[in-house]
Design a protein around this motif. Sequence first.
Motif, PDB file in Angstrom:
ATOM      1  N   LEU A  14      52.005  23.817   8.422  1.00 57.47           N
ATOM      2  CA  LEU A  14      51.986  23.372   9.819  1.00 57.47           C
ATOM      3  C   LEU A  14      50.728  23.901  10.489  1.00 57.47           C
ATOM      4  N   LEU A  15      50.040  23.023  11.226  1.00 62.05           N
ATOM      5  CA  LEU A  15      48.856  23.447  11.979  1.00 62.05           C
ATOM      6  C   LEU A  15      49.027  23.060  13.439  1.00 62.05           C
ATOM      7  N   LEU A  16      48.842  24.037  14.336  1.00 56.33           N
ATOM      8  CA  LEU A  16      49.045  23.852  15.775  1.00 56.33           C
ATOM      9  C   LEU A  16      47.710  23.928  16.504  1.00 56.33           C
ATOM     10  N   PRO A  17      47.141  22.774  16.894  1.00 60.36           N
ATOM     11  CA  PRO A  17      45.920  22.796  17.705  1.00 60.36           C
ATOM     12  C   PRO A  17      46.252  23.195  19.144  1.00 60.36           C
ATOM     13  N   GLY A  18      45.210  23.404  19.935  1.00 56.55           N
ATOM     14  CA  GLY A  18      45.401  23.735  21.341  1.00 56.55           C
ATOM     15  C   GLY A  18      44.830  22.690  22.268  1.00 56.55           C
ATOM     16  N   GLY A  19      44.557  23.118  23.474  1.00 54.41           N
ATOM     17  CA  GLY A  19      44.110  22.279  24.569  1.00 54.41           C
ATOM     18  C   GLY A  19      44.572  22.961  25.833  1.00 54.41           C
ATOM     19  N   HIS A  20      43.878  22.749  26.939  1.00 53.61           N
ATOM     20  CA  HIS A  20      44.204  23.526  28.134  1.00 53.61           C
ATOM     21  C   HIS A  20      44.619  22.677  29.330  1.00 53.61           C
ATOM     22  N   ARG A  21      44.322  21.399  29.326  1.00 48.96           N
ATOM     23  CA  ARG A  21      44.534  20.581  30.509  1.00 48.96           C
ATOM     24  C   ARG A  21      46.028  20.430  30.796  1.00 48.96           C
ATOM     25  N   ALA A  22      46.469  20.906  31.935  1.00 47.19           N
ATOM     26  CA  ALA A  22      47.902  21.075  32.204  1.00 47.19           C
ATOM     27  C   ALA A  22      48.694  19.772  32.125  1.00 47.19           C
ATOM     28  N   ARG A  23      48.098  18.666  32.549  1.00 41.87           N
ATOM     29  CA  ARG A  23      48.883  17.427  32.682  1.00 41.87           C
ATOM     30  C   ARG A  23      49.452  16.971  31.347  1.00 41.87           C
ATOM     31  N   GLY A  24      48.768  17.238  30.244  1.00 41.88           N
ATOM     32  CA  GLY A  24      49.275  16.816  28.946  1.00 41.88           C
ATOM     33  C   GLY A  24      49.805  17.949  28.097  1.00 41.88           C
ATOM     34  N   MET A  25      49.207  19.142  28.224  1.00 43.86           N
ATOM     35  CA  MET A  25      49.536  20.223  27.319  1.00 43.86           C
ATOM     36  C   MET A  25      50.870  20.886  27.619  1.00 43.86           C
ATOM     37  N   ARG A  26      51.339  20.834  28.850  1.00 50.09           N
ATOM     38  CA  ARG A  26      52.600  21.519  29.152  1.00 50.09           C
ATOM     39  C   ARG A  26      53.769  20.921  28.384  1.00 50.09           C
ATOM     40  N   ASP A  27      53.797  19.598  28.215  1.00 50.92           N
ATOM     41  CA  ASP A  27      54.876  18.976  27.441  1.00 50.92           C
ATOM     42  C   ASP A  27      54.896  19.525  26.015  1.00 50.92           C
ATOM     43  N   TYR A  28      53.742  19.705  25.448  1.00 46.00           N
ATOM     44  CA  TYR A  28      53.581  20.225  24.087  1.00 46.00           C
ATOM     45  C   TYR A  28      54.028  21.687  24.008  1.00 46.00           C
ATOM     46  N   LEU A  29      53.559  22.488  24.934  1.00 46.06           N
ATOM     47  CA  LEU A  29      53.849  23.919  24.914  1.00 46.06           C
ATOM     48  C   LEU A  29      55.302  24.231  25.242  1.00 46.06           C
ATOM     49  N   GLU A  30      55.944  23.344  26.002  1.00 51.53           N
ATOM     50  CA  GLU A  30      57.310  23.597  26.455  1.00 51.53           C
ATOM     51  C   GLU A  30      58.357  22.801  25.669  1.00 51.53           C
ATOM     52  N   SER A  31      57.947  22.092  24.630  1.00 53.66           N
ATOM     53  CA  SER A  31      58.857  21.235  23.885  1.00 53.66           C
ATOM     54  C   SER A  31      59.843  22.059  23.043  1.00 53.66           C
ATOM     55  N   ALA A  32      61.120  21.901  23.315  1.00 51.10           N
ATOM     56  CA  ALA A  32      62.151  22.574  22.518  1.00 51.10           C
ATOM     57  C   ALA A  32      62.146  22.057  21.082  1.00 51.10           C
ATOM     58  N   ALA A  33      61.869  20.755  20.899  1.00 50.93           N
ATOM     59  CA  ALA A  33      61.839  20.181  19.551  1.00 50.93           C
ATOM     60  C   ALA A  33      60.723  20.817  18.720  1.00 50.93           C
ATOM     61  N   LEU A  34      59.526  20.928  19.299  1.00 50.49           N
ATOM     62  CA  LEU A  34      58.425  21.539  18.553  1.00 50.49           C
ATOM     63  C   LEU A  34      58.690  23.011  18.280  1.00 50.49           C
TER      64      LEU A  34
END
Length: 284
Positions: free
Chosen positions: A109-129
Amino acid sequence: MARVLIPLPARDFDPSEAAVSWQVLSNAGHTVSFTTPDGKPAAADDMMLSGEGLDLWGTIPLLRKLPLIGLLMRANRDARNAYAAMIADPGYSSPLRWDSVDAAAFDGLLLPGGHRARGMRDYLESAALQRHVADFFEAQKPVAAICHGVLLAARSRSARTSRSVLYGYKTTALTWALENSAWKLARITRFWDPDYYRTYLEQAGDPDGYMSVQQEVTRALASPTDFLDVPTCDPDYRRKTSGLPRDSMGDARPAFVVQDRNYISARWPGDVHTFAKAFAGLLK
């Protein structure tokens, strides 16, 4: 060769961290699959590709096409070329849905990043992920995380211990020094949207940097000393910490990458070639 999964948000991920990783892993013979929230192809942060909108004149229609600071802040040519190749790959255009992933079907598994709040928060806060990340750690499969991707790992909880999966590991991530320097610059050059480089902001009463990637990740670790940064005795210390030089396939001097057992971490896009090469080697 290994089957690698790369989760992405619907939009606003960092193009360097995803595309260079994809390219290095693919060139090493590994099979890369993507997963997005809705099973549709993701889109990177457009400003990290074009550089437009990162200068003082970024809101002026014609002048925004002439970036200056934006040229320094955007993905470099190698990363932009890798992104163009990645989005043309058939595997990228048919991702899995986050909620349909079977972690058992993948070797890493590889987890990239990104900082822009409008899109990244869904990724960072996803219970599924977060569940998927925990599954990979529980199975002791190879995991790699860079920049805000480390924050996703830090928020993922072990079903056995209820602690972060990074508890007991040594890691690096986007440092407060790098995050704060980009934020300070954006408050000048992008004054109409000064928090572009901050995904989460401190609340009243919080100390400086409390909601930074480094500090949140550190709070999830067994000890604050498990968060690693470039040691001052490193002969390339300034090159690694200035936030200007980036590594390449042939030059790892600007990079700082940490490996602890089955887990590899890195700080920002300037580490990504070395980071991806280390992960490709671990997968073997």
